[in-house]
Design a protein around this motif. Structure first.
Motif, PDB file in Angstrom:
ATOM      1  N   THR A  75      35.392  18.629  65.066  1.00 22.54           N
ATOM      2  CA  THR A  75      35.437  18.275  63.472  1.00 22.54           C
ATOM      3  C   THR A  75      35.726  20.087  63.069  1.00 22.54           C
ATOM      4  N   ALA A  76      35.689  21.448  63.991  1.00 18.50           N
ATOM      5  CA  ALA A  76      36.008  22.163  62.547  1.00 18.50           C
ATOM      6  C   ALA A  76      37.892  22.681  62.887  1.00 18.50           C
ATOM      7  N   PRO A  77      37.893  23.458  62.050  1.00 19.22           N
ATOM      8  CA  PRO A  77      39.474  23.946  61.292  1.00 19.22           C
ATOM      9  C   PRO A  77      39.829  24.872  62.129  1.00 19.22           C
ATOM     10  N   HIS A  78      41.340  25.236  63.713  1.00 19.46           N
ATOM     11  CA  HIS A  78      41.319  26.533  64.153  1.00 19.46           C
ATOM     12  C   HIS A  78      41.558  27.675  62.680  1.00 19.46           C
ATOM     13  N   ASP A 119      62.216  26.614  48.903  1.00 15.55           N
ATOM     14  CA  ASP A 119      62.529  25.023  48.065  1.00 15.55           C
ATOM     15  C   ASP A 119      61.380  24.788  47.576  1.00 15.55           C
ATOM     16  N   VAL A 120      59.566  24.856  47.336  1.00 11.54           N
ATOM     17  CA  VAL A 120      58.964  24.243  47.804  1.00 11.54           C
ATOM     18  C   VAL A 120      58.303  25.046  46.577  1.00 11.54           C
ATOM     19  N   ASP A 121      57.720  23.991  45.367  1.00  5.50           N
ATOM     20  CA  ASP A 121      57.154  24.190  43.972  1.00  5.50           C
ATOM     21  C   ASP A 121      56.064  24.158  44.064  1.00  5.50           C
ATOM     22  N   HIS A 122      55.310  22.662  44.746  1.00  8.53           N
ATOM     23  CA  HIS A 122      53.941  22.504  44.524  1.00  8.53           C
ATOM     24  C   HIS A 122      53.382  22.010  46.334  1.00  8.53           C
ATOM     25  N   ILE A 123      52.339  22.351  46.519  1.00 11.57           N
ATOM     26  CA  ILE A 123      51.621  22.064  47.408  1.00 11.57           C
ATOM     27  C   ILE A 123      50.226  21.466  47.115  1.00 11.57           C
ATOM     28  N   ASN A 124      49.950  20.275  47.106  1.00 10.42           N
ATOM     29  CA  ASN A 124      49.234  19.785  47.258  1.00 10.42           C
ATOM     30  C   ASN A 124      48.014  19.859  48.172  1.00 10.42           C
ATOM     31  N   THR A 125      46.502  20.182  48.204  1.00  9.75           N
ATOM     32  CA  THR A 125      45.911  21.007  49.655  1.00  9.75           C
ATOM     33  C   THR A 125      45.606  19.948  50.055  1.00  9.75           C
ATOM     34  N   HIS A 126      45.472  19.963  51.351  1.00 12.42           N
ATOM     35  CA  HIS A 126      43.785  19.234  51.678  1.00 12.42           C
ATOM     36  C   HIS A 126      42.817  19.607  51.270  1.00 12.42           C
ATOM     37  N   GLY A 127      42.609  20.658  51.302  1.00 13.89           N
ATOM     38  CA  GLY A 127      41.163  21.163  50.694  1.00 13.89           C
ATOM     39  C   GLY A 127      40.202  20.730  50.293  1.00 13.89           C
ATOM     40  N   LEU A 170      35.068  26.780  56.221  1.00 16.12           N
ATOM     41  CA  LEU A 170      35.607  27.195  56.470  1.00 16.12           C
ATOM     42  C   LEU A 170      37.293  26.496  56.715  1.00 16.12           C
ATOM     43  N   GLY A 171      38.401  25.605  55.891  1.00 18.37           N
ATOM     44  CA  GLY A 171      38.782  24.363  55.919  1.00 18.37           C
ATOM     45  C   GLY A 171      39.889  25.093  54.969  1.00 18.37           C
ATOM     46  N   ASP A 172      38.853  25.595  53.649  1.00 20.44           N
ATOM     47  CA  ASP A 172      39.960  25.792  52.617  1.00 20.44           C
ATOM     48  C   ASP A 172      40.308  27.463  52.522  1.00 20.44           C
ATOM     49  N   VAL A 173      39.558  28.178  53.273  1.00 18.46           N
ATOM     50  CA  VAL A 173      40.623  29.803  53.859  1.00 18.46           C
ATOM     51  C   VAL A 173      41.336  29.352  54.468  1.00 18.46           C
ATOM     52  N   ALA A 174      40.780  28.437  55.888  1.00 18.92           N
ATOM     53  CA  ALA A 174      41.836  28.068  57.062  1.00 18.92           C
ATOM     54  C   ALA A 174      43.678  27.562  56.499  1.00 18.92           C
ATOM     55  N   GLU A 175      43.185  27.042  55.492  1.00 18.79           N
ATOM     56  CA  GLU A 175      44.669  26.402  54.579  1.00 18.79           C
ATOM     57  C   GLU A 175      45.406  27.328  53.865  1.00 18.79           C
ATOM     58  N   LEU A 176      45.022  27.979  53.354  1.00 16.41           N
ATOM     59  CA  LEU A 176      45.789  29.176  52.336  1.00 16.41           C
ATOM     60  C   LEU A 176      46.213  30.378  53.201  1.00 16.41           C
ATOM     61  N   LYS A 177      45.152  30.560  54.122  1.00 13.65           N
ATOM     62  CA  LYS A 177      45.840  31.605  55.085  1.00 13.65           C
ATOM     63  C   LYS A 177      47.329  31.090  56.074  1.00 13.65           C
ATOM     64  N   ALA A 178      47.321  29.923  56.089  1.00 14.69           N
ATOM     65  CA  ALA A 178      48.500  28.808  56.451  1.00 14.69           C
ATOM     66  C   ALA A 178      49.498  28.914  55.360  1.00 14.69           C
ATOM     67  N   ILE A 179      49.053  28.647  54.660  1.00  9.49           N
ATOM     68  CA  ILE A 179      49.849  28.527  53.754  1.00  9.49           C
ATOM     69  C   ILE A 179      51.141  30.226  53.480  1.00  9.49           C
ATOM     70  N   SER A 180      49.999  30.751  52.857  1.00  5.34           N
ATOM     71  CA  SER A 180      50.528  32.400  53.066  1.00  5.34           C
ATOM     72  C   SER A 180      51.770  33.150  54.517  1.00  5.34           C
ATOM     73  N   GLU A 181      50.874  32.654  55.574  1.00  2.00           N
ATOM     74  CA  GLU A 181      51.863  32.933  56.296  1.00  2.00           C
ATOM     75  C   GLU A 181      53.951  31.457  56.938  1.00  2.00           C
ATOM     76  N   ILE A 182      53.120  30.579  56.338  1.00  2.48           N
ATOM     77  CA  ILE A 182      54.508  29.833  56.224  1.00  2.48           C
ATOM     78  C   ILE A 182      55.003  30.448  54.953  1.00  2.48           C
ATOM     79  N   PHE A 183      55.030  30.794  53.839  1.00  2.00           N
ATOM     80  CA  PHE A 183      55.473  30.790  52.465  1.00  2.00           C
ATOM     81  C   PHE A 183      55.858  32.179  52.107  1.00  2.00           C
ATOM     82  N   GLY A 184      55.098  33.155  52.857  1.00  3.47           N
ATOM     83  CA  GLY A 184      55.266  35.033  52.507  1.00  3.47           C
ATOM     84  C   GLY A 184      54.765  34.586  51.247  1.00  3.47           C
TER      85      GLY A 184
END
Length: 416
Positions: free
Chosen positions: A272-275, A298-306, A311-325
């Motif tokens: 159940t927990a995100p990585h 190219d991406v202007d907008h992301i509707n997150t899983h949020g 735990l989940g919200d932080v993990a997702e935003l960290k992943a976005i920062s890693e991919i999109f710089g």
């Protein structure tokens, strides 16, 4: 082989903040919360006493009473949303080749209320197995697309994807590929869920997954907020009509957006927990961009899983920062679950509809209920807090992740 282009020509939504796609959109941009005390059963002994139920919805306004009794709520919701999307697409049912029209649906659970009620009825009896003859067909997750195809005579691919909360995004990606590869001209896709039940709420409460902010339900879903304490359960359905681009153009269809790509991945980490490092989330967004042939900038907008979990919200935003710089700071990020709650298997569908309408209207819906900064979240990210923001959205992404580590991501683009 050269892949065919795929476009969105019809939308339908049945949500806790609006029972049509237009009402849903108005609810989104106005920052409306769908959370309120539960009306379906007595919540006195439950830790969480609220959810995002549908409002002012009477199924017999849409489906004959006799037919509605043969369906669980999740299938009823699917029919209503699909009917709206098909009407919105203005498909000529006399001209379409129904052998090349499919229905690919998503549901994380299926007929939970039906299962619950049949078991309760049996437990209350004398041990004689008296079950409703429609028990099994009402419960099974694949009955929603079956009912849609039976009503309209669509004889193409017909099935349900089950990947927890990623289910309907998974279904949309499958539908995209069916059309891309030339197997279908049209596919009705999306998802539905109806888990606001004794078993649904009790089960999620036992996992400590739900918010218990009973004193203020309307502010309980608070993605990215420092005081978030769990998600708010929602219900409903979203439907999209996808068509091969040349097919849609030839019939003069209104085109909302081009569906340019998707991605799937697994965390392979926990039930159940995100990585914690968001490895699977990084992978699914990377897969999605590559599949679409687009770059991160190219991406202007992301509707997150949020979902509003710690735990989940932080993990997702960290992943976005890693991919999109650095570009991550230029993206309008939001979570519409702050308004609708979490529709589980239907989340991907209604959130895809949100990003498509954001493109059409040039407005990004807000992430409501934010009041306290979370020090684990980059303050330079634009989380579209509390108010909608105007934005010319040319490319938009939607993320959905499910229990079991299932990750799905879809990407839409303004049509050229």
């Amino acid at each position: 082989m050269e892949l065919k282009r795929v476009v969105v020509t019809g939308l339908g939504a049945l949500t806790p903040i609006g029972n049509t796609k237009d009402a849903y959109w108005e609810g989104l941009i106005s920052g409306k919360s769908g959370a309120a005390p539960i009306t379906y059963y007595d919540t006195e002994k439950f830790k969480t006493k609220f959810a995002c139920e549908l409002k002012d919805f009477e199924v017999t306004d849409f489906i004959d009473r006799k037919e509605a009794r043969k369906m669980d709520k999740f299938a009823q919701y699917a029919m209503v949303a699909a009917d709206e999307a098909i009407a919105d697409a203005k498909l000529n049912l006399d001209e379409v080749n129904k052998l090349r029209v499919g229905v690919i649906w998503g549901a994380g659970i299926g007929g939970l209320e039906t299962f619950q009620q049949e078991v309760l009825n049996f437990a209350a009896g004398d041990g004689t197995p008296r079950f409703n003859p429609f028990f099994i067909p009402k419960m099974i997750a694949d009955i929603a697309p079956a009912n849609i195809s039976i009503k309209y005579g669509f004889m193409g691919p017909n099935y349900t994807t089950v990947s927890a909360c990623a289910s309907s995004a998974n279904a949309m990606f499958d539908a995209l590929n069916m059309i891309r590869l030339g197997h279908c001209d049209v596919i009705v896709t999306g998802g539905s869920e109806a888990a606001v039940t004794i078993a649904g709420m009790g089960g999620f409460n036992a996992m400590h997954a739900l918010s218990t902010r009973n004193e203020s339900p309307e502010t309980a879903s608070r993605p990215f907020d420092g005081t978030r304490d769990g998600f708010v359960l929602g219900e409903g359905a979203g439907a999209l009509v996808l068509e091969e681009y040349e097919y849609a153009k030839a019939r003069g269809a209104k085109i909302y957006a081009e569906f340019v790509g998707g991605g799937l991945s697994s965390d392979a980490y926990h039930m159940t927990a995100p990585h914690p490092d968001g490895i699977g989330v990084v992978s699914v967004m990377k897969n999605c961009l590559e599949n679409a042939g687009l770059k991160a900038e190219d991406v202007d907008h992301i509707n997150t899983h949020g979902t509003s979990t710690p735990l989940g919200d932080v993990a997702e935003l960290k992943a976005i920062s890693e991919i999109f710089g650095e570009h991550a700071k230029k993206i309008n990020i939001n979570s519409t679950k702050s308004m609708t709650g979490h529709l589980l298997g239907a989340a991907g569908a209604i959130e895809a509809i949100s990003v498509i309408l954001a493109m059409e209207h040039g407005i990004v819906p807000p992430t409501i209920n934010h009041s306290t900064v979370d020090e684990n979240i980059d303050p330079e990210l634009n989380l579209t807090l509390n108010k909608a923001q105007k934005r010319d959205v040319k490319v938009a992404m939607s993320n959905t992740f499910g229990f079991g580590g299932h990750n799905a991501c879809v990407l839409f683009k303004k049509i050229d």
